[in-house]
Design a protein around this motif. Structure first.
Motif, PDB file in Angstrom:
ATOM      1  N   ALA A 491      57.118  34.249   9.936  1.00  0.00           N
ATOM      2  CA  ALA A 491      56.054  34.221  10.758  1.00  0.00           C
ATOM      3  C   ALA A 491      55.896  35.546  11.642  1.00  0.00           C
ATOM      4  N   VAL A 492      56.789  36.353  11.567  1.00  0.00           N
ATOM      5  CA  VAL A 492      56.900  37.504  12.256  1.00  0.00           C
ATOM      6  C   VAL A 492      56.003  38.526  11.833  1.00  0.00           C
ATOM      7  N   LEU A 493      55.285  39.003  12.947  1.00  0.00           N
ATOM      8  CA  LEU A 493      54.334  40.254  12.498  1.00  0.00           C
ATOM      9  C   LEU A 493      54.813  41.543  12.841  1.00  0.00           C
ATOM     10  N   ASN A 494      54.397  42.343  12.040  1.00  0.00           N
ATOM     11  CA  ASN A 494      54.641  43.934  12.328  1.00  0.00           C
ATOM     12  C   ASN A 494      53.590  44.509  12.702  1.00  0.00           C
ATOM     13  N   ARG A 495      53.737  45.044  13.751  1.00  0.00           N
ATOM     14  CA  ARG A 495      52.722  46.031  14.644  1.00  0.00           C
ATOM     15  C   ARG A 495      53.295  47.104  15.049  1.00  0.00           C
ATOM     16  N   GLY A 496      52.705  48.392  14.347  1.00  0.00           N
ATOM     17  CA  GLY A 496      53.120  49.696  14.949  1.00  0.00           C
ATOM     18  C   GLY A 496      54.416  49.774  14.742  1.00  0.00           C
ATOM     19  N   GLY A 497      55.179  49.277  13.622  1.00  0.00           N
ATOM     20  CA  GLY A 497      56.589  49.416  13.533  1.00  0.00           C
ATOM     21  C   GLY A 497      57.339  48.358  14.208  1.00  0.00           C
ATOM     22  N   VAL A 498      56.811  47.564  15.147  1.00  0.00           N
ATOM     23  CA  VAL A 498      57.603  46.637  15.732  1.00  0.00           C
ATOM     24  C   VAL A 498      57.360  45.345  15.487  1.00  0.00           C
ATOM     25  N   ARG A 499      58.223  44.531  15.332  1.00  0.00           N
ATOM     26  CA  ARG A 499      58.491  43.187  14.976  1.00  0.00           C
ATOM     27  C   ARG A 499      58.230  42.263  16.104  1.00  0.00           C
ATOM     28  N   VAL A 500      57.040  41.464  15.925  1.00  0.00           N
ATOM     29  CA  VAL A 500      56.580  40.613  17.108  1.00  0.00           C
ATOM     30  C   VAL A 500      56.797  39.090  16.744  1.00  0.00           C
ATOM     31  N   GLY A 501      57.525  38.485  17.493  1.00  0.00           N
ATOM     32  CA  GLY A 501      57.560  37.020  16.990  1.00  0.00           C
ATOM     33  C   GLY A 501      56.482  36.332  17.765  1.00  0.00           C
ATOM     34  N   THR A 502      55.864  35.249  16.904  1.00  0.00           N
ATOM     35  CA  THR A 502      55.001  34.454  17.387  1.00  0.00           C
ATOM     36  C   THR A 502      55.161  33.671  18.567  1.00  0.00           C
ATOM     37  N   ALA A 503      56.500  33.161  18.587  1.00  0.00           N
ATOM     38  CA  ALA A 503      56.824  32.320  20.057  1.00  0.00           C
ATOM     39  C   ALA A 503      56.680  33.176  21.262  1.00  0.00           C
ATOM     40  N   GLU A 504      56.688  34.536  21.007  1.00  0.00           N
ATOM     41  CA  GLU A 504      56.616  35.376  22.170  1.00  0.00           C
ATOM     42  C   GLU A 504      54.906  35.285  22.747  1.00  0.00           C
ATOM     43  N   ILE A 505      54.071  35.181  21.965  1.00  0.00           N
ATOM     44  CA  ILE A 505      52.935  34.705  22.079  1.00  0.00           C
ATOM     45  C   ILE A 505      52.570  33.546  22.951  1.00  0.00           C
ATOM     46  N   TYR A 506      53.117  32.495  22.226  1.00  0.00           N
ATOM     47  CA  TYR A 506      52.990  30.954  22.494  1.00  0.00           C
ATOM     48  C   TYR A 506      53.488  30.946  24.214  1.00  0.00           C
ATOM     49  N   ARG A 507      54.674  31.771  24.212  1.00  0.00           N
ATOM     50  CA  ARG A 507      55.071  31.322  25.693  1.00  0.00           C
ATOM     51  C   ARG A 507      54.275  31.689  26.675  1.00  0.00           C
ATOM     52  N   VAL A 508      53.391  32.831  26.377  1.00  0.00           N
ATOM     53  CA  VAL A 508      52.544  33.092  27.588  1.00  0.00           C
ATOM     54  C   VAL A 508      51.273  32.175  27.531  1.00  0.00           C
ATOM     55  N   ILE A 509      50.918  31.713  26.316  1.00  0.00           N
ATOM     56  CA  ILE A 509      49.674  30.872  26.272  1.00  0.00           C
ATOM     57  C   ILE A 509      49.940  29.302  27.015  1.00  0.00           C
ATOM     58  N   GLU A 510      51.480  28.998  26.949  1.00  0.00           N
ATOM     59  CA  GLU A 510      51.864  28.064  27.594  1.00  0.00           C
ATOM     60  C   GLU A 510      51.413  27.629  29.172  1.00  0.00           C
ATOM     61  N   ARG A 511      51.242  28.981  29.792  1.00  0.00           N
ATOM     62  CA  ARG A 511      51.014  29.255  31.242  1.00  0.00           C
ATOM     63  C   ARG A 511      49.417  28.848  31.260  1.00  0.00           C
ATOM     64  N   ILE A 512      48.627  28.914  30.196  1.00  0.00           N
ATOM     65  CA  ILE A 512      47.123  29.008  30.601  1.00  0.00           C
ATOM     66  C   ILE A 512      46.792  27.615  30.280  1.00  0.00           C
ATOM     67  N   VAL A 513      46.266  26.848  31.358  1.00  0.00           N
ATOM     68  CA  VAL A 513      46.078  25.541  31.404  1.00  0.00           C
ATOM     69  C   VAL A 513      45.002  25.036  30.590  1.00  0.00           C
ATOM     70  N   ASP A 514      43.931  26.068  30.189  1.00  0.00           N
ATOM     71  CA  ASP A 514      42.690  25.519  29.460  1.00  0.00           C
ATOM     72  C   ASP A 514      42.853  25.653  28.390  1.00  0.00           C
ATOM     73  N   VAL A 515      44.009  26.044  27.559  1.00  0.00           N
ATOM     74  CA  VAL A 515      44.288  26.058  26.210  1.00  0.00           C
ATOM     75  C   VAL A 515      45.433  25.022  26.061  1.00  0.00           C
ATOM     76  N   LEU A 516      45.054  23.949  25.024  1.00  0.00           N
ATOM     77  CA  LEU A 516      46.142  22.868  24.747  1.00  0.00           C
ATOM     78  C   LEU A 516      47.248  23.331  23.782  1.00  0.00           C
ATOM     79  N   GLU A 517      46.883  24.249  22.746  1.00  0.00           N
ATOM     80  CA  GLU A 517      47.877  24.690  21.905  1.00  0.00           C
ATOM     81  C   GLU A 517      47.400  26.129  21.164  1.00  0.00           C
ATOM     82  N   SER A 518      48.067  26.916  20.334  1.00  0.00           N
ATOM     83  CA  SER A 518      47.578  28.052  19.997  1.00  0.00           C
ATOM     84  C   SER A 518      48.288  28.306  18.593  1.00  0.00           C
ATOM     85  N   ILE A 519      47.857  29.157  17.766  1.00  0.00           N
ATOM     86  CA  ILE A 519      48.717  29.453  16.611  1.00  0.00           C
ATOM     87  C   ILE A 519      48.269  30.979  16.333  1.00  0.00           C
TER      88      ILE A 519
END
Length: 617
Positions: A491-519
């Motif tokens: 599920a790792v994404l390649n953007r501009g030659g850099v591998r982006v882990g989806t969990a790194e995005i989810y860690r940020v979303i966890e702090r946004i109380v209006d969002v219950l979950e994300s994918i």
């Protein structure tokens, strides 16, 4: 453990460099019942191919049932506050009775017994009775659909099928007798059906196979409990992969490898002790159930919870913990996040002073959730752990003697030579890479069922990097020597030659109380790759342009500009597996117009239609 080490790092190094000596010492330290034989292994450096304790004899069930006293072995509670318990003496007697019945109908070593059961005391009895005979146990939870069950059990040809008449979840009763009947009718190998009655309501159908109620199987006195000791790598469990990428893999785990791995993790990494109480929120379809039950070998009381964790309210689990004075609590990061976003702080509402440690697994645990749990549940060691069904244990987990850093897994597991490597298989001291294990370990699978030349087994774990177990997780070591997992590498994404882990995005979303979950998923559009973030909003909250802007800003500052999605889209639900894991692969396949493999592996397959009906262009 006396192994010439003064620190954990020294002990870990020795457990890697002298694996033979370490696992021999582990056998003695854990007091394993059985005979270890003369040599701790053959072909130590084969990967795969190592045989651990090749001339050992032991029985997994005998080790879990070594106590025969009046201490409570298992406590059961459900979402309606029904309670049951059983002592070690009673557990021995009940296992003996069921084992005698299974023996009377011809169940022998290596026969398969398959169970469709909720998380109850009877489920543990069925597993232990099967294991005591040297037979092979496999289970799934009763919320699986008929096709998903057949996809699993149909591959292993069980002689006995154990099912239930019903289960309850989130205040609703779900009848199961017809499903058990249909599975038995489809799988030709099934000779006998045992039905566990979870309530007294009438059945909605009949079982046509020869069958008996579980209560009748254990009624009356019989022969005393005996144990069929077998070789170290004799099959014990058949576990199944999630099945989201095809028919589930049938992963065979052995008697000794499972026992030794769990004993070391429970005793040294979790500091579980005799007489203490352990609860892990799980189902019989997840490997954490097997891991939980193994704690009986420590003399630990195993605490089961069956039902929804938020029914009738968010205090369901915490009342259980408070009233039963549970010491060690295992939950998922998703449950912690849901508690935080519901503003339900368990510590403010319950006396949780009995808790001495917590564990979290199922997905990466963000630092924000880590801190919230410390502040609002219990100020105790919270160990994030990572591993999988494939190894029936952990690659990395807790350390009672080391500090905890929010968002990090404390240490590599003993005996586990974990590394993160680049695409060429070169180890990375810093930076993100593929999780591998570079040396053999005791809980490697015996193999896959019906894979006589091990070709599918090798393809699953050893083709990507020769001589190394490739697990499919993407992560890195931290400056503290800890580990951060950034998600599944598929599920790792390649953007501009850099591998982006989806969990790194989810860690940020966890702090946004209006969002219950994300994918987050990548979508191919013409010659470009779009990063799409789908969010499920808190009830009554709309995804406005202002909120979209705030989410983008939070991701940019909390992760990096490369992590910022091209589009953010609200959806009413997100597909998840039956163990609660959100599945990026299924969403990605739908968005690309591909068929989703094994839809029966999903707990809410109807959520896929939400993505099929999106107008993205």
């Amino acid at each position: 453990m006396q192994f010439g080490a003064r620190t954990y790092d020294e002990l870990h190094r020795l457990s890697i460099e002298d694996r033979e000596g370490f696992w021999r010492a582990a056998w003695q330290f854990c007091g394993v019942i059985g005979t270890p034989g003369n040599a701790p292994c053959e072909d130590l450096d084969a990967m795969p191919g190592t045989r651990w304790f090749p001339d050992a004899q032991l029985c997994f069930a005998e080790n879990l049932l070594s106590r025969r006293d009046e201490q409570i072995a298992i406590i059961y509670r459900d979402e309606n506050d029904a309670r049951a318990s059983i002592t070690f003496a009673q557990l021995n007697d009940e296992v003996a009775a069921l084992a005698n019945y299974l023996r009377s109908i011809g169940v022998r070593a290596c026969d398969r017994v398959a169970a469709i059961l909720p998380n109850r005391i009877e489920s543990i009895v069925c597993m232990l009775a099967t294991a005591s005979l040297g037979a092979v146990f496999s289970s799934c939870s009763p919320d699986f659909g008929t096709s998903a069950i057949v996809d699993r059990f149909g591959q292993i040809s069980p002689r006995v099928l154990i099912g239930c008449n019903a289960y309850r979840y989130n205040g609703k009763r779900f009848a199961c007798t017809t499903r058990v009947r249909d599975v038995a009718n489809v799988i030709a190998s099934v000779e006998t059906v045992i039905l566990v009655r979870t309530d007294d309501e009438p059945d909605e159908g009949t079982v046509e196979h020869p069958h008996l109620d579980y209560a009748d199987c254990i009624a009356g006195a019989g022969a005393p409990l005996t144990f069929n000791r077998r070789r170290f790598d004799a099959p014990l469990f058949i576990m199944f992969s999630s099945g989201t990428t095809g028919v589930p893999k049938c992963i065979v785990h052995g008697q000794g490898g499972t026992l030794l791995k769990h004993r070391i993790e429970h005793t040294l990494h979790c500091d579980l002790r005799a007489g203490e109480r352990l609860l892990f929120f799980t189902t019989c379809g997840w490997m954490m159930w097997n891991w939980l039950v193994s704690a009986l070998a420590n003399g630990t009381t195993v605490c089961l919870y069956e039902g929804a964790p938020f029914y009738p309210d968010a205090g369901a689990l915490w009342r259980y913990i408070e009233e039963e004075r549970i010491n060690h609590v295992g939950i998922s990061p998703g449950l912690i996040s849901a508690l935080a976003k519901s503003d339900y702080g368990p510590a403010a509402r319950h006396d949780l002073g009995s808790i001495t440690s917590m564990l979290a697994t199922g997905s990466p645990l963000p630092a924000s959730s880590h801190r919230w749990a410390y502040d609002h549940i219990a100020k105790v060691r919270l160990s994030s752990i990572t591993g999988g069904t494939d190894i029936i244990g952990c690659f990395a987990l807790g350390n009672p003697c080391a500090p905890v850093y929010a968002g990090e897994i404390q240490c590599q597991g003993l005996g586990m030579d974990v590394a993160f490597v680049d695409d060429d298989g070169k180890p990375l001291s810093r930076g993100k890479g593929e999780l591998v294990c570079r040396r053999s370990f005791v809980s490697m699978p015996v193999g896959f069922w019906n894979d006589p030349d091990d070709s599918r087994y090798r393809a699953a774990y050893f083709e990507r990097f020769e001589g190394m177990w490739h697990h499919g997780d993407f992560g890195e070591f931290t400056a503290h020597g800890g580990i951060v997992i950034h998600g599944r590498s598929d599920a790792v994404l390649n953007r501009g030659g850099v591998r982006v882990g989806t969990a790194e995005i989810y860690r940020v979303i966890e702090r946004i109380v209006d969002v219950l979950e994300s994918i987050a998923v990548a979508r191919q559009k013409d010659d470009d790759i779009q990063l799409l973030l789908f969010v499920r909003m808190k009830e009554g909250v709309l995804l406005t342009d202002e909120l979209i802007g705030r989410i983008r800003s939070e991701i940019r500052s909390g992760a990096s500009p490369r992590h910022v999605p091209d589009r953010i889209i609200a959806v009413a639900d997100i597909p998840r597996t039956r163990s609660g894991k959100l599945t990026e692969i299924a969403v990605r396949d739908v968005l690309h117009g591909r068929a989703v493999a094994n839809v029966g592996a999903l707990a809410n397959p109807e959520a896929l239609d939400l993505f099929r009906n999106l107008q993205l262009d």
